[in-house]
Motif scaffolding. Sequence first.
Motif, PDB file in Angstrom:
ATOM      1  N   GLY A  19     102.371 -68.342 114.664  1.00 23.51           N
ATOM      2  CA  GLY A  19     101.541 -67.767 113.622  1.00 23.51           C
ATOM      3  C   GLY A  19     102.265 -67.574 112.314  1.00 23.51           C
ATOM      4  O   GLY A  19     101.638 -67.379 111.287  1.00 23.51           O
ATOM      5  N   ALA A  20     103.609 -67.610 112.325  1.00 20.02           N
ATOM      6  CA  ALA A  20     104.360 -67.353 111.107  1.00 20.02           C
ATOM      7  C   ALA A  20     104.120 -68.431 110.061  1.00 20.02           C
ATOM      8  O   ALA A  20     104.272 -68.193 108.878  1.00 20.02           O
ATOM      9  N   MET A  21     103.720 -69.645 110.503  1.00 17.36           N
ATOM     10  CA  MET A  21     103.558 -70.747 109.581  1.00 17.36           C
ATOM     11  C   MET A  21     102.523 -70.467 108.513  1.00 17.36           C
ATOM     12  O   MET A  21     102.686 -70.811 107.358  1.00 17.36           O
ATOM     13  N   ARG A 346     109.588 -76.106  98.196  1.00 19.45           N
ATOM     14  CA  ARG A 346     109.296 -76.996  97.076  1.00 19.45           C
ATOM     15  C   ARG A 346     107.964 -77.727  97.260  1.00 19.45           C
ATOM     16  O   ARG A 346     107.173 -77.857  96.324  1.00 19.45           O
ATOM     17  N   TYR A 347     107.715 -78.192  98.470  1.00 19.46           N
ATOM     18  CA  TYR A 347     106.504 -78.970  98.737  1.00 19.46           C
ATOM     19  C   TYR A 347     105.255 -78.095  98.647  1.00 19.46           C
ATOM     20  O   TYR A 347     104.177 -78.568  98.264  1.00 19.46           O
ATOM     21  N   LYS A 348     105.400 -76.816  98.958  1.00 22.68           N
ATOM     22  CA  LYS A 348     104.235 -75.937  98.941  1.00 22.68           C
ATOM     23  C   LYS A 348     103.701 -75.709  97.527  1.00 22.68           C
ATOM     24  O   LYS A 348     102.550 -75.306  97.350  1.00 22.68           O
ATOM     25  N   LYS A 349     104.512 -75.979  96.537  1.00 20.19           N
ATOM     26  CA  LYS A 349     104.047 -75.845  95.158  1.00 20.19           C
ATOM     27  C   LYS A 349     102.957 -76.863  94.834  1.00 20.19           C
ATOM     28  O   LYS A 349     102.140 -76.632  93.939  1.00 20.19           O
ATOM     29  N   ALA A 354     102.057 -77.425 103.317  1.00 16.48           N
ATOM     30  CA  ALA A 354     103.431 -77.918 103.361  1.00 16.48           C
ATOM     31  C   ALA A 354     104.119 -77.646 104.698  1.00 16.48           C
ATOM     32  O   ALA A 354     104.738 -78.548 105.275  1.00 16.48           O
ATOM     33  N   GLU A 355     104.028 -76.403 105.195  1.00 19.10           N
ATOM     34  CA  GLU A 355     104.784 -76.058 106.400  1.00 19.10           C
ATOM     35  C   GLU A 355     104.400 -76.925 107.589  1.00 19.10           C
ATOM     36  O   GLU A 355     105.256 -77.489 108.283  1.00 19.10           O
TER      37      GLU A 355
END
Length: 466
Positions: A19-21, A346-349, A354-355
């Motif tokens: 769930g942390a993702m 970086r990808y989540k921007k 992203a995760e």
Amino acid sequence: MCLCPGSHPGSGAQAGEAGAMSAEGWDTGPGGHPGASGAGPCPPGTASAPWSLPHWRACLAAAVLCYINLLNYMNWFIVAGMLLDIQNFFQISDSNAGLLQTVFICSLLLSAPVFGYLGDRHGRKATLSVGILLWSGAGLSSSFISPQHPWLFFLSRGVVGIGSASYSTIAPTVLGDLFVRDQRTRVLAIFYIFIPVGSGLGYVLGSAVLQLTGNWHWAFRVLPCLEAVALILLIALVPDPPRGAAEKQEEVAMGALRSSWCEDVRYLGRNWSFVWSTLGVTAIAFVTGALGFWAPKFLFEARVVHGLQLPCLQDLCNEQDSLIFGILTVVTGIIGVVLGAEASRRYKKVNPRAESLICAYSLLIAAPCLYLALILAPVTLLASYVSSTLRAGRPDSYLQSFLSLQQSFLGCTFVIALAGGCFLLTALRLERDQARARQLDTGTPGSKDTESQALLSGTGAAAKDP
């Protein structure tokens, strides 16, 4: 657990690492209240003062929890570092040796939901302390078991699994309540770095103590000393913050109803991004458990088959492979966690998924790499079949055992690919599940109509999503 101002309903202990993702989207349970359980409204007019902790104290507590996490995972793999000697001592076969890890994992699996429930509703610090006492006491007692009673050693590994479950389930939720947003992400990344570090040091400790003392039992006597220090530090330095203390959830509605455990489970079962990521993490655990437990023995038998090592027919075996494998696990584990966290940041921007996508890509790349590594083993092995010199004096059982392990590991490559597919499916459902959770959070607490509308909205979003 009351849903009153100043408190955060549910620490997310039941959700675990999967769930942390996407915690931003999954932190809401039925009726808009995550992890809440029980029945009955909060007392009207109840309000608590915001809970705060100096930043240095929070960092100190995080350091203690990371240290304990290190010891936790050292306990997971210390047996693998001395497996050959343990097998010789208790005279157990490979199948029975595998049962050691099965007992450990099954105990952890069955007890984790129990500790998750207790952690959300009772004092987490006390529960963590009990878990440390369980696994350290069981580990210490296992060093005094005679070879006539191997079943007691199996039982002790089961108790160690129960104690480990308490920490693996609850400790991340304490960190989540000590830090917010970017700080929380960084702290959890550091916390999870100690999983591969602790795993690798488990091999190193077992191998090093065995070489120094000539007796594998001492590894189980050294570790409890470190765990006693950990317990003292936990009691003295780690607070037990209120649920959601870092966020200071002042906006939680007064007099909200609490949902039952069954309602919580039904809600999670309809959250498909949670379901798929949980299946992905389960597949990863399968592979890492199999490779982590058997890889040192596989490497040792490969050396025997190629004539580079004599068979181990006595109590003291050459555990050089465990030492090397442990060091590699530490180094590559740190590199992998750091690169993954930075790539995700970086990808989540540019991509909110992203995760899950990074998890999927890395697993799909790892699968063919593992497959090629295993395929190359019999290629080099075939070259030695024509050499009577290399085969001389080598028991057939070692050759058969090596080939059996090699073929068993091939199945792990397909499980890794399956895990990558699960995370791809997580990415497909992640945004709509987050939107649904936000809708429930802003709706009327406990309203079934609100939940139904959110479900319909999620279905509509799925139809529009390309």
